[in-house]
Every structure is written in structure tokens, then in C-alpha cells.
Design a protein around this motif. Structure first.
Motif, PDB file in Angstrom:
ATOM      1  N   SER A 116       6.527  -6.786   8.772  1.00 45.92           N
ATOM      2  CA  SER A 116       7.986  -6.697   8.855  1.00 45.92           C
ATOM      3  C   SER A 116       8.373  -5.433   9.620  1.00 45.92           C
ATOM      4  CB  SER A 116       8.591  -6.662   7.457  1.00 45.92           C
ATOM      5  OG  SER A 116       8.193  -5.476   6.771  1.00 45.92           O
ATOM      6  N   SER A 117       9.634  -5.287   9.945  1.00 35.22           N
ATOM      7  CA  SER A 117      10.099  -4.108  10.672  1.00 35.22           C
ATOM      8  C   SER A 117       9.864  -2.838   9.858  1.00 35.22           C
ATOM      9  CB  SER A 117      11.586  -4.252  11.006  1.00 35.22           C
ATOM     10  OG  SER A 117      12.357  -4.424   9.827  1.00 35.22           O
ATOM     11  N   GLN A 118      10.006  -2.943   8.514  1.00 35.80           N
ATOM     12  CA  GLN A 118       9.765  -1.782   7.665  1.00 35.80           C
ATOM     13  C   GLN A 118       8.291  -1.404   7.661  1.00 35.80           C
ATOM     14  OE1 GLN A 118      10.945  -2.252   3.582  1.00 35.80           O
ATOM     15  NE2 GLN A 118      10.536  -0.110   3.055  1.00 35.80           N
ATOM     16  N   GLN A 119       7.417  -2.401   7.624  1.00 33.49           N
ATOM     17  CA  GLN A 119       5.980  -2.138   7.616  1.00 33.49           C
ATOM     18  C   GLN A 119       5.525  -1.523   8.943  1.00 33.49           C
ATOM     19  OE1 GLN A 119       4.818  -6.137   6.648  1.00 33.49           O
ATOM     20  NE2 GLN A 119       4.314  -5.597   4.516  1.00 33.49           N
ATOM     21  N   LYS A 120       6.102  -1.965  10.059  1.00 31.39           N
ATOM     22  CA  LYS A 120       5.784  -1.376  11.353  1.00 31.39           C
ATOM     23  C   LYS A 120       6.168   0.103  11.374  1.00 31.39           C
ATOM     24  CE  LYS A 120       6.396  -5.686  13.953  1.00 31.39           C
ATOM     25  NZ  LYS A 120       7.197  -6.397  14.986  1.00 31.39           N
ATOM     26  N   LEU A 121       7.334   0.391  10.814  1.00 25.24           N
ATOM     27  CA  LEU A 121       7.788   1.782  10.771  1.00 25.24           C
ATOM     28  C   LEU A 121       6.861   2.627   9.902  1.00 25.24           C
ATOM     29  CD1 LEU A 121       9.936   3.868  11.516  1.00 25.24           C
ATOM     30  CD2 LEU A 121      11.274   3.108   9.539  1.00 25.24           C
ATOM     31  N   THR A 148      -7.093   4.612   4.750  1.00 23.58           N
ATOM     32  CA  THR A 148      -7.535   3.505   5.601  1.00 23.58           C
ATOM     33  C   THR A 148      -7.642   3.948   7.057  1.00 23.58           C
ATOM     34  OG1 THR A 148      -6.462   1.914   4.109  1.00 23.58           O
ATOM     35  CG2 THR A 148      -7.023   1.144   6.327  1.00 23.58           C
ATOM     36  N   LEU A 149      -6.664   4.720   7.509  1.00 28.46           N
ATOM     37  CA  LEU A 149      -6.677   5.199   8.899  1.00 28.46           C
ATOM     38  C   LEU A 149      -7.831   6.161   9.142  1.00 28.46           C
ATOM     39  CD1 LEU A 149      -2.841   5.790   9.493  1.00 28.46           C
ATOM     40  CD2 LEU A 149      -4.262   4.010  10.518  1.00 28.46           C
ATOM     41  N   CYS A 174       0.381   6.932  11.175  1.00 26.94           N
ATOM     42  CA  CYS A 174      -0.426   7.410  12.310  1.00 26.94           C
ATOM     43  C   CYS A 174       0.025   8.794  12.750  1.00 26.94           C
ATOM     44  CB  CYS A 174      -0.316   6.422  13.468  1.00 26.94           C
ATOM     45  SG  CYS A 174      -1.123   4.821  13.167  1.00 26.94           S
ATOM     46  N   GLN A 175       1.307   9.036  12.724  1.00 29.39           N
ATOM     47  CA  GLN A 175       1.817  10.350  13.125  1.00 29.39           C
ATOM     48  C   GLN A 175       1.414  11.434  12.135  1.00 29.39           C
ATOM     49  OE1 GLN A 175       5.998   9.382  13.595  1.00 29.39           O
ATOM     50  NE2 GLN A 175       5.796   9.217  15.824  1.00 29.39           N
ATOM     51  N   ARG A 176       1.286  11.064  10.851  1.00 27.40           N
ATOM     52  CA  ARG A 176       0.823  12.044   9.866  1.00 27.40           C
ATOM     53  C   ARG A 176      -0.612  12.473  10.135  1.00 27.40           C
ATOM     54  NH1 ARG A 176       3.543   8.769   6.079  1.00 27.40           N
ATOM     55  NH2 ARG A 176       1.567   7.814   5.405  1.00 27.40           N
ATOM     56  N   GLN A 177      -1.384  11.605  10.802  1.00 26.25           N
ATOM     57  CA  GLN A 177      -2.764  11.935  11.149  1.00 26.25           C
ATOM     58  C   GLN A 177      -2.853  12.771  12.427  1.00 26.25           C
ATOM     59  OE1 GLN A 177      -5.191  11.119   8.993  1.00 26.25           O
ATOM     60  NE2 GLN A 177      -3.572  10.205   7.735  1.00 26.25           N
ATOM     61  N   MET A 183       0.840  -1.191   0.000  1.00 24.67           N
ATOM     62  CA  MET A 183       0.000   0.000   0.000  1.00 24.67           C
ATOM     63  C   MET A 183       0.881   1.250   0.000  1.00 24.67           C
ATOM     64  SD  MET A 183      -2.859  -1.119   2.825  1.00 24.67           S
ATOM     65  CE  MET A 183      -3.849   0.334   2.592  1.00 24.67           C
ATOM     66  N   VAL A 184       0.509   2.211  -0.799  1.00 27.15           N
ATOM     67  CA  VAL A 184       1.228   3.490  -0.814  1.00 27.15           C
ATOM     68  C   VAL A 184       0.750   4.343   0.352  1.00 27.15           C
ATOM     69  CG1 VAL A 184       1.572   3.411  -3.308  1.00 27.15           C
ATOM     70  CG2 VAL A 184      -0.455   4.535  -2.370  1.00 27.15           C
ATOM     71  N   SER A 185       1.456   5.440   0.612  1.00 28.72           N
ATOM     72  CA  SER A 185       1.160   6.281   1.775  1.00 28.72           C
ATOM     73  C   SER A 185      -0.264   6.812   1.749  1.00 28.72           C
ATOM     74  CB  SER A 185       2.151   7.445   1.840  1.00 28.72           C
ATOM     75  OG  SER A 185       3.466   6.968   1.995  1.00 28.72           O
ATOM     76  N   GLN A 186      -0.760   7.211   0.556  1.00 29.76           N
ATOM     77  CA  GLN A 186      -2.107   7.760   0.455  1.00 29.76           C
ATOM     78  C   GLN A 186      -3.159   6.723   0.813  1.00 29.76           C
ATOM     79  OE1 GLN A 186      -2.933  10.994  -0.138  1.00 29.76           O
ATOM     80  NE2 GLN A 186      -4.995  10.300   0.441  1.00 29.76           N
ATOM     81  N   GLU A 187      -2.946   5.488   0.391  1.00 32.48           N
ATOM     82  CA  GLU A 187      -3.896   4.417   0.695  1.00 32.48           C
ATOM     83  C   GLU A 187      -3.915   4.121   2.201  1.00 32.48           C
ATOM     84  OE1 GLU A 187      -3.828   1.732  -3.383  1.00 32.48           O
ATOM     85  OE2 GLU A 187      -2.304   1.395  -1.852  1.00 32.48           O
TER      86      GLU A 187
END
Length: 351
Positions: free
Chosen positions: A22-27, A9-10, A33-36, A1-5
Motif C-alpha cells: 500500500s502507499s503507507q507501506q511504501k512510505l 530485515t534490511l 532504508c533512509q534510517r540505514q 512489521m514494526v520498525s525494528q523488524e
């Protein structure tokens, strides 16, 4: 999923579960969430959790099962690996924040009755209602223990029912706290002080309207026959003795209204009937500040050291109605906040 998607979703889902990430997906999830505008907490125990733990607003590592790398990246370590401890930590953090606000609100309130005597001394020329040494007696004496005692106040019963505070708007000292301290409670305290001051001056012959513009003659050593409202003449020394007595009365009145200020500072929303008076450090502080004020007023030698003079018992009384009025006013304010959550009173006065 790209950032916009991820952002979409959030926005459209209140609860989301991400499994086998994965560790990258968690990051990526943390950053989304912080962008929101959310405050993000991340728990983890493995090396692959370290990037997300570091990026989160608060990273929480496991103390027993967690790796050394995750512990170094985290802000908090759960020593017992019990997630319920996070809730306890949040409650303790809210309690500390609450009590700091209460202590600041209590301390700031007395600034108004301390500064107004000097403003009126300059603007309308009345003899000083409060001396600089007496101000130090308040700030470094009678107010110290009560301000500290609020750190021992127990949590209000609704502390975990509140929404998380907005870090951009809900600061330790905000405009609502300043408004309450400087615009509402502080002026009521100043009225108590000036009322006591004018009572003492009036009983000794100087009616309030005759004090206006008298400053230069009052402070002049050359004037040894200053007439009061009834024609009685006052020497420089006798005038200063009366001035210091009135200063002491003003000081005692501030202590009395600070009783009410300390009690109303116990809670930000709940009634005192709900909170109770179980903070024995605060109860001791009420006795301590009263005893210290009496010591400063009546101890022999204080008239030389601090320019405070013994007061008649009846000069303790004029400030009592103001102390009661402050207590009742704040009880009504908090009642309106509870009656109409999110209403005008809460928006303008809930600090």
C-alpha cells in the motif's frame, strides 16, 4: 512489521522484494532504508506512489503513464518511461560531479604559486616575484578557458563501477582535494616559478642569497646605486625593469606548469593513456593559454598596461622540467591507486 523488524530485515538481507504494498507501506519502506543511511530512489506512476516519491531522496515518475500528482511529487520524470534512462541519468550526474571536482582541483592549484611570492617578500625581504596585476592575468586570463574545458571531459571508463559516494564524507571539495592541490601539486608549481625568477635575477647579476633582505633598498627611489652580486650598480628604474621581467618569467612558468596540471586533471583514477586526449575543447585551451601568455608578454604596450616585459626564449625553459615532473608524479599516484584499491594512496589522495 514494526520498525525494528524492518531494520533487522534490511541489515541481514541484501535483496528484498515487497509485493502488493500500500502507499503507507511504501512510505515505511523508504523511511526504513533512509534510517540505514541509504540514498533511496523510488519510481512510481500512480497517486498512491506520491507519498513515497516525495519522501525519497530522489523520486522518479513516469512521463507517459504517470499521473499528474506523481509528477508533481517527483524530482525526476522519465519522459520515455524507460528504466534504462535512470542508469543514463546516474552516469550523467556522476560525470558532472567528476568534472566539477576536476575543474576545482585545477583552479585551486595555482593559488600556492600565487601567494608564496608575497609571503617570501614579507618574511625574507626579497623583491616581489609576482605582481598583483600578473595574478589577475592568471586567474581571469590564462586559467579561465582551461578550467571551463574540463566540463567537456568525457566520463572515465570506470565511472559506473564505483560505489555510490557517501554524502556525509564525499563532498565536492574535501580534505584530499585540498591536500593534493595545496600540499603536492601547488608547491611543485611554486618551485618552478621561483626557479625561473632566480634564473632571470641571477643572469642579470643578483644571485639568490644576495636578494635576501634587499627589499627596502630595492624599493627605495633614493637608492640609485644598488650594487648586485658582481658590484654592478643599479638605478631604481633599471631595478624595476628587471623586477617586472622576473615577474613575467614567474607568470610564464605558472602557465607552463598549468599545462601539466590541466592534463592530470582529466582523470581522477585512470591513466592518461586510457583516457586519451580527445577533449578538443581542452586541447584548444592548452593552445589558448599559451598564446595569451605570449601576447601578454610580447605585445607592445603591455609593459605600461600590465607591467609585463618581453622574455628571452630561454627563460621559457626552466619551468619545463617541473611540468614534466608534475605529470609523472600524478601518473605514479594514480597507478598506485589502481594497483592497491583502498590503500594508503587512495585514502589520502583520491579526491
Amino acid at each position: 512489521m514494526v520498525s525494528q523488524e524492518i531494520d533487522d530485515t534490511l541489515i541481514h538481507h541484501s535483496e528484498i522484494v515487497s509485493a502488493f504494498t500500500s502507499s503507507q507501506q511504501k512510505l515505511i519502506n523508504v523511511e526504513a532504508c533512509q534510517r540505514q543511511g541509504a540514498i533511496v530512489a523510488v519510481t512510481g506512476d500512480g497517486v498512491n506512489d506520491s507519498p513515497a516519491l516525495k519522501k525519497a531522496d530522489i523520486g522518479i515518475a513516469m512521463g507517459i503513464s504517470g499521473s499528474d500528482v506523481s509528477k508533481q511529487a517527483a524530482d525526476m520524470i522519465l519522459l520515455d518511461d524507460n528504466f534504462a534512462s535512470i542508469v543514463t541519468g546516474v552516469e550523467e550526474g556522476r560525470l558532472i560531479f567528476d568534472n566539477l571536482k576536476k575543474s576545482i582541483a585545477y583552479t585551486l592549484t595555482s593559488n600556492i604559486p600565487e601567494i608564496l611570492p608575497f609571503l617570501l617578500f614579507i618574511l625574507i625581504g626579497i623583491p616581489p616575484a609576482l605582481g598583483t596585476i600578473t595574478i589577475l592575468c592568471i586567474d581571469l586570463g590564462t586559467d579561465m578557458v582551461p578550467a571551463i574545458s574540463l566540463a567537456y571531459e568525457k566520463a572515465e571508463s570506470d565511472i559506473m563501477k564505483r560505489r555510490p559516494r557517501n554524502p556525509l564524507r564525499d563532498r565536492l571539495v574535501n580534505e584530499r582535494l585540498i591536500s593534493l592541490a595545496y600540499g603536492q601539486i601547488g608547491p611543485m608549481q611554486a618551485c618552478a616559478g621561483f626557479f625561473t625568477y632566480f634564473v632571470i635575477m641571477g643572469e642579470n647579476g643578483f644571485l639568490p642569497w644576495d636578494l635576501i633582505g634587499i627589499r627596502e633598498r630595492w624599493d627605495s627611489r633614493a637608492v640609485v646605486d644598488l650594487a648586485d652580486s658582481y658590484g654592478q650598480e643599479w638605478t631604481y628604474k633599471s631595478r624595476k625593469d628587471l623586477e617586472f621581467t622576473a615577474n613575467t618569467g614567474y607568470f610564464i612558468s605558472i602557465v607552463i606548469v598549468q599545462w601539466a596540471d590541466l592534463i592530470i586533471s582529466k582523470t581522477r583514477r585512470l591513466s592518461l593513456l586510457h583516457q586519451g586526449m580527445n577533449n578538443w575543447v581542452l586541447n584548444f585551451a592548452l593552445v589558448f593559454e599559451t598564446a595569451l601568455a605570449a601576447f601578454i608578454s610580447y605585445c607592445p604596450g603591455m609593459d605600461v598596461a600590465l607591467k609585463t616585459y618581453p622574455l628571452s626564449w630561454r627563460w621559457w625553459l626552466p619551468a619545463l622540467p617541473y611540468s614534466i615532473a608534475i605529470f609523472l608524479y600524478d601518473e605514479c599516484r594514480r597507478f598506485l591507486i589502481r594497483l592497491n584499491p583502498g590503500g594508503f594512496v587512495e585514502r589520502e589522495t583520491y579526491y
